[in-house]
Design an enzyme around this catalytic site. Structure first.
Site, PDB file in Angstrom:
ATOM      1  N   ARG A  88      -7.913  17.718   3.348  1.00 19.57           N
ATOM      2  CA  ARG A  88      -8.274  17.796   2.265  1.00 19.57           C
ATOM      3  C   ARG A  88      -9.619  18.479   2.840  1.00 19.57           C
ATOM      4  NH1 ARG A  88      -8.889  12.084   0.180  1.00 19.57           N
ATOM      5  NH2 ARG A  88      -6.452  11.443   1.296  1.00 19.57           N
TER       6      ARG A  88
ATOM      7  N   GLU B 282      -8.196  -3.913   5.413  1.00 19.44           N
ATOM      8  CA  GLU B 282      -8.005  -3.666   4.406  1.00 19.44           C
ATOM      9  C   GLU B 282      -7.295  -4.482   3.422  1.00 19.44           C
ATOM     10  OE1 GLU B 282      -6.301   0.741   2.824  1.00 19.44           O
ATOM     11  OE2 GLU B 282      -7.173   0.559   4.836  1.00 19.44           O
TER      12      GLU B 282
ATOM     13  N   ASN C 176       0.860  -0.799  -0.148  1.00 14.56           N
ATOM     14  CA  ASN C 176       0.082  -0.127  -0.197  1.00 14.56           C
ATOM     15  C   ASN C 176       0.794   1.171   0.003  1.00 14.56           C
ATOM     16  OD1 ASN C 176      -2.127   1.978   0.334  1.00 14.56           O
ATOM     17  ND2 ASN C 176      -3.067   1.128   2.313  1.00 14.56           N
TER      18      ASN C 176
ATOM     19  N   HIS D 179     -11.563   4.656  -0.759  1.00 11.88           N
ATOM     20  CA  HIS D 179     -11.749   3.645   0.454  1.00 11.88           C
ATOM     21  C   HIS D 179     -12.226   2.092   0.195  1.00 11.88           C
ATOM     22  CE1 HIS D 179     -10.602   7.764   2.873  1.00 11.88           C
ATOM     23  NE2 HIS D 179      -9.480   7.222   2.602  1.00 11.88           N
TER      24      HIS D 179
END
Length: 404
Positions: free
Chosen positions: A241, A387, A7, A180
């Site tokens: 963000r 994940e 990742n 995501h």
């Protein structure tokens, strides 16, 4: 079957090594400060003390080489040789409409992913650098791209099309994609399991919280809406963000401050959100700690974040019609109780009754916990984000001929 998951993000790589035949983790770790100097690797192997090594990594290729040498370290590594790795899975932020499932990586795939860079400028360059470095280091090993946006390709047309000129969608692919995907997929599966139901029978809102935050409405195991859009910039407020704002603000400020498009993009992605409100670029744990201690700007940023999360959850309840559970997935653990408490306050009208003591006690990233009251019609769970397990499952399915 041994699978390595990479990742790659910013200036770091998070990695996990799975023995998929037993569904066990052989090792996990991180390489940090790639290309910045003073880089290092940290690796954890079950049953052993963590291993740390300072080692210069001037590129993602060098970082991948460091990961492999560490995994095969004669004293610290779980592998004897790199040839034991059957495949490498790579998290890729954006797959557009072309990639609706995981794919084996070749030159055509790399070229296509390069075309998505403008839609995920903080992620795609690192994703590609990791892929190219890994393929150069392991040229005879299968490499698989697992796309963040793929899970959301089940959204209906009315949910993903923007109210913009239709030609923008036809000619430029302007639509909601969502991100995501792996965390939301994992949280939805675990939410159904904790409810004791088949995923196809569950309506859930999943909330992935971190420096990048997004929500997803999951109906019968399928994403029907999500907060991020064409890019990971849309949606709720995040660490750096802005999330959704009046679209008139960027052109107004570009004119006022004589800003170029790339300057504005950088401000919205890297100097907004909690960082913009506080004037500080803190990691998640430090931000939450300062908010809990009463820092005025951090507390304001936290209130703003919780308010926006609350509005998204309410909107998704309306979209789903019936809600069985809210599932928060997070990797940070400590301090997140405050976000959940503020987000779920006064939501009894929707059947959500938070147990404040359970919520405040749910600080471990290693446990799955119910934080709603026993009599709450809607359950609320906190699960640790796994994940990489989803990535490994996708890689294994593709290698076994079940992938797309």
């Amino acid at each position: 079957m041994i699978i390595l998951i990479l990742n790659c993000r910013g200036f770091s790589i998070h990695f996990q090594l799975f023995d998929w035949s037993t569904r066990t983790i052989l090792a996990r770790g991180d390489v940090d400060r790639i290309e910045l100097g003073d880089s290092f690797i940290v690796m954890e192997v079950p049953g052993r003390d963590p291993y740390h090594l300072d080692s210069d990594c001037s590129s993602f290729g060098a970082a991948v080489a460091l990961i492999l040498s560490t995994l095969t370290h004669p004293l610290e590594g779980p592998l004897d040789r790199v040839e034991q790795i059957a495949a490498v899975g790579h998290r890729v932020a954006h797959g557009g409409e072309r990639f609706t499932s995981s794919v084996a990586i070749d030159d055509d795939v790399i070229a296509a992913v390069q075309g998505f860079e403008e839609m995920a400028p903080l992620h795609i360059p690192a994703n590609l650098a990791g892929i190219e470095g890994a393929m150069a280091t392991l040229p005879r090993t299968p490499h698989v791209a697992v796309f963040d946006s793929a899970f959301h390709q089940t959204m209906p047309l009315h949910a993903y099309i923007y109210p913009l000129p239709w030609e923008w969608y036809e000619q430029h692919g302007v639509r909601r994609y969502g991100f995501h995907g792996a965390p939301h997929c994992y949280a939805a599966r675990r939410g159904a399991a904790l409810l004791g139901r088949d995923p196809a029978q569950c309506n859930l809102v999943t909330v992935h919280i971190g420096n990048g935050t997004s929500l997803c409405a999951v109906e019968g195991g399928r994403s029907i809406d999500t907060s991020m859009g064409l890019t990971p910039l849309e949606g709720t407020m995040m660490g750096t963000r802005c999330g959704s704002i009046d679209p008139g603000i960027p052109p107004f400020m570009m004119q006022e401050e004589q800003l170029a498009p790339r300057d504005m993009d950088r401000i919205l992605n890297q100097r907004s959100g909690a960082a913009g409100i506080t004037g500080l670029k803190l990691d998640r744990a430090a931000f939450l700690a300062r908010a809990a201690a009463g820092d005025e700007r951090c507390l304001l940023a936290l209130e703003m974040e919780a308010y926006r999360l609350k509005k998204h959850i309410g909107g998704y309840i309306a979209a789903l019609g019936r809600l069985d559970a809210v599932v928060f997935s997070t990797a940070s653990g400590e301090g997140e109780w405050l976000v959940r408490e503020k987000t779920l306050a006064d939501m009894e009208i929707f059947g959500i009754r938070l147990d404040r003591e359970r919520n405040r006690a749910a600080r471990s990233v290693e446990r799955e916990e119910r934080i709603s009251a026993d009599d709450s019609p809607v359950a609320v769970y906190v699960v640790h984000t796994e994940e990489e397990m989803v990535y490994a499952e996708e890689v294994a399915a593709l290698l076994n001929g079940a992938g797309g």
